[in-house]
Each structure stands twice: as structure tokens, then as C-alpha cells.
Design an enzyme around this catalytic site. Structure first.
Site, short mmCIF file in Angstrom:
data_model
loop_
_atom_site.label_atom_id
_atom_site.label_comp_id
_atom_site.label_asym_id
_atom_site.label_seq_id
_atom_site.Cartn_x
_atom_site.Cartn_y
_atom_site.Cartn_z
N HIS A 103 0.81 -1.22 0.00
CA HIS A 103 0.00 0.00 0.00
C HIS A 103 0.84 1.28 0.00
CE1 HIS A 103 -4.46 1.02 1.10
NE2 HIS A 103 -4.05 1.66 0.03
N ASP A 130 -9.91 -0.55 3.73
CA ASP A 130 -8.74 -1.15 4.36
C ASP A 130 -9.09 -1.59 5.78
OD1 ASP A 130 -6.09 -1.71 5.23
OD2 ASP A 130 -5.27 -0.06 4.07
N HIS A 132 -6.87 -1.46 7.95
CA HIS A 132 -5.98 -0.60 8.72
C HIS A 132 -6.15 0.84 8.24
CE1 HIS A 132 -4.27 -4.64 8.10
NE2 HIS A 132 -4.05 -4.58 9.40
N ASP A 134 -3.64 3.08 8.13
CA ASP A 134 -2.40 3.54 7.49
C ASP A 134 -2.11 4.99 7.86
OD1 ASP A 134 -2.32 1.02 6.41
OD2 ASP A 134 -3.01 1.63 4.43
N HIS A 147 4.05 1.07 4.41
CA HIS A 147 2.67 0.86 3.96
C HIS A 147 1.66 1.19 5.06
CE1 HIS A 147 1.92 -3.67 5.19
NE2 HIS A 147 2.44 -2.99 6.17
N ASP A 231 -7.50 -2.00 -0.54
CA ASP A 231 -6.59 -2.94 0.10
C ASP A 231 -7.39 -4.22 0.34
OD1 ASP A 231 -5.08 -4.44 1.96
OD2 ASP A 231 -4.10 -2.64 2.69
N ASP A 233 -7.00 -6.62 2.20
CA ASP A 233 -7.21 -7.11 3.57
C ASP A 233 -8.43 -6.48 4.23
OD1 ASP A 233 -6.49 -4.61 4.77
OD2 ASP A 233 -4.40 -5.22 5.00
N GLU A 276 -1.90 -5.08 -1.90
CA GLU A 276 -1.67 -6.04 -0.83
C GLU A 276 -2.12 -7.47 -1.15
OE1 GLU A 276 0.20 -5.47 1.71
OE2 GLU A 276 0.27 -3.27 1.83
#
Length: 304
Positions: A103, A130, A132, A134, A147, A231, A233, A276
Site C-alpha cells: 500500500h 482497508d 488498517h 495507514d 505501507h 486494500d 485485507d 496487498e
């Protein structure tokens, strides 16, 4: 033919895993191509302008540098190259689609879109799908993996070689959708800048459609449109096992498609990246095939 397809897709691969904590996502672009992303987009009416591949140096031959900013030199170089290529795609009237890669590449892809529209006197929004946020900075990162700093950088917080001393986006035009794994330093910065984060708990309670509608409203408020950063994930690992930093309790298959379908229906999507994907951890390229379907939905493929 869909409503977008009077514009070509400018397709760029960015082969990088230096921003991540484990190896493998540099092979994500190849896995997406094997899964038929070009063929799928052509089937819904697009012409593809190939912009080639940007390849980062290998882990074994690239100096890691500072502990809090691992591989800064190489990542700064790759993101700058990505920015320039994305700008070139927009300059010829295409919709940039960037295949990753970790990312950190979005520091370049979003900066390229922002720079293009800044020259036209306009700003852009971003929807960051995402697990996360980030939103780490060098002083808060627990890992030093860049990332995990990408969105903070785009908002102007981070090392000057990555921010280029100019925010790419405004927090009022940015949202994170699907978050469920945040560090303490990220939470503090999120609160300070006023970034909107739709956690999985909120999505469970209010529904992904309502949350995405609100994210779209923010992204499009006074902007030329928005960049969608996907992303993988963000999806639950049972749906998308081939990701580098899985987190339980993510978006379902249909929730992921609804997010992308709503992005398409808004008519305001300027560009997107998908990041990712880790083929090393995947099951017979299952996650790559899923990602191809999500990208197609974001670019206008419909059930009817």
C-alpha cells in the site's frame, strides 16, 4: 457497454513489497494479470493502455535505512515514478488503474491524481477501503513499515521525501472504510485531523451501504471526484486469504462488491488501485480472481 467505457484504462503494475512486513505482495500484479484482469475489463467495453511495470529493488540488494522508515530511499523513488506515470495516464484522458504491490504505492498513485487535478484548479477525495487506517508516522510506527503510513503521508503528515511538503488530499474529503486494526498513534492522529473512519463495528450496526454513501458524500464534496484505494485485507480472510496482513472480521464478498458498485454508480470515480495481494499466501489464485471481480464492479460491471 458501461457508462465509463468511452474512456480507456491506463493500466500500471507496481511491483513492490518493501513497504510491507512480509514478502510476496510484489507478485500481486502478476497474479492479477494471470487472473485475467485485462480480459475482464475488455469484456465490459474498455480499451487498455498499458503503462508497463515499475519494479522496486529487491530486499536483498536494497538498504533498509532508518528503523522507523524502512526502505525510505527506494520507496520514495518508486512512489515518485508512480506519481509521474499516473499523471501521464490522466493526461491522455484515461482512468488510471494501479495494480500492487504493497500500500505504500498509493502515496504515488493518489499524489499523481491530486497533482493532475490541482493544475486544473480542483482537489480530489479518497475512499481508503482497508482493515488498517495507514495513519502512522515515523514517531508512532511500531514496525517502520511505510505501507502503514500511506494515508497519513497523503494528508501531509510524515517524512518530507514522501509528502513532498504538500498534502495530496484534505481530511474532510477522505474516509477509511472497513477498519478494525488501529494503533494508538493512528487513533490520535485520526482524532486530530478529523479523518472519518468507518470501523467494522459501525458497518455491522449501520450497514455498508449507508457508510459507503457517507464516504462518497465526503469524497465528492467540492472535489473533481475521488480515488478508490482497495486494500484486499479489508475483506475477511475467509473470503480473501491471499493478503499480507489479514485481520479477522472483515467485509464479506457481497459487501466488497457493493462498495465497488456504489463507487461506480456515483459517476465520480477518477482512478483506483488494488493492493496487498500476496500470491504466496493465496489458495489457487482465489484472492486474485476475487480482486478482478471487485475492480470490474468499481468500473461499471453490473449484474443486470
Amino acid at each position: 457497454m458501461n457508462d465509463f467505457a468511452d474512456r480507456d484504462i491506463a493500466l500500471l503494475s507496481v511491483s513492490i513489497d518493501l513497504g510491507a512486513g512480509r514478502r510476496g505482495v510484489d507478485m500481486g500484479p502478476s497474479a492479477l494479470r494471470i487472473a485475467g484482469i485485462t480480459r475482464e475489463l475488455q469484456s465490459i467495453g474498455y480499451h487498455i493502455l498499458e503503462l508497463g511495470t515499475i519494479t522496486a529493488g529487491g530486499l536483498e540488494t536494497t538498504g533498509a535505512g532508518e528503523t522507523a522508515l524502512r526502505f525510505l530511499d527506494e520507496i520514495a523513488k518508486v512512489t515518485e515514478q508512480t506519481r509521474q506515470v499516473v499523471e501521464s495516464g490522466l493526461g491522455v484522458g484515461c482512468i488510471p488503474l494501479v495494480l500492487g504491490g504493497d500500500h505504500s504505492l498509493s502515496i504515488g498513485s493518489v499524489a499523481g491524481v491530486a497533482a493532475h487535478y490541482r493544475r486544473l484548479g480542483e482537489s480530489v477525495g479518497v475512499i481508503w477501503v482497508d482493515a488498517h487506517a495507514d495513519m502512522n508516522r515515523p514517531q508512532t510506527t511500531p514496525s517502520g513499515n511505510i505501507h502503514g503510513m500511506s494515508l497519513a503521508v497523503l494528508l501531509g503528515h510524515g517524512h518530507h521525501r514522501l509528502t513532498r511538503r504538500l498534502p495530496s488530499i484534505r481530511p474532510e474529503n477522505a474516509s477509511v472504510l472497513g477498519a478494525r486494526d488501529l494503533d494508538a498513534g493512528e487513533k490520535k492522529l485520526i482524532s486530530e485531523v478529523g479523518l472519518r473512519v468507518f470501523t467494522m463495528s459501525e458497518i455491522d450496526e449501520r450497514g455498508v451501504a449507508t457508510c459507503m454513501d457517507e464516504a462518497l458524500k465526503r469524497a465528492n464534496a467540492g472535489t473533481a471526484g475521488f480515488h478508490l484505494s482497495l486494500d484486499l485485507d479489508a475483506l475477511d480472510p475467509l473470503v480473501a486469504p491471499g493478503v499480507g496482513t489479514p485481520a479477522q472480521g472483515g467485509l464479506t464478498y457481497r459487501e466488497g462488491h457493493l462498495v465497488c458498485e456504489k463507487a461506480a454508480r456515483s459517476g465520480r470515480l477518477l482512478s483506483l488501485d488494488v493492493v496487498e495481494l500476496n500470491p504466496v499466501l493465496d489458495d489457487r489464485n482465489h484472492t486474485a480472481v476475487l480482486a478482478v471481480g471487485l475492480v470490474a464492479s468499481a468500473l461499471g460491471k453490473t449484474i443486470l
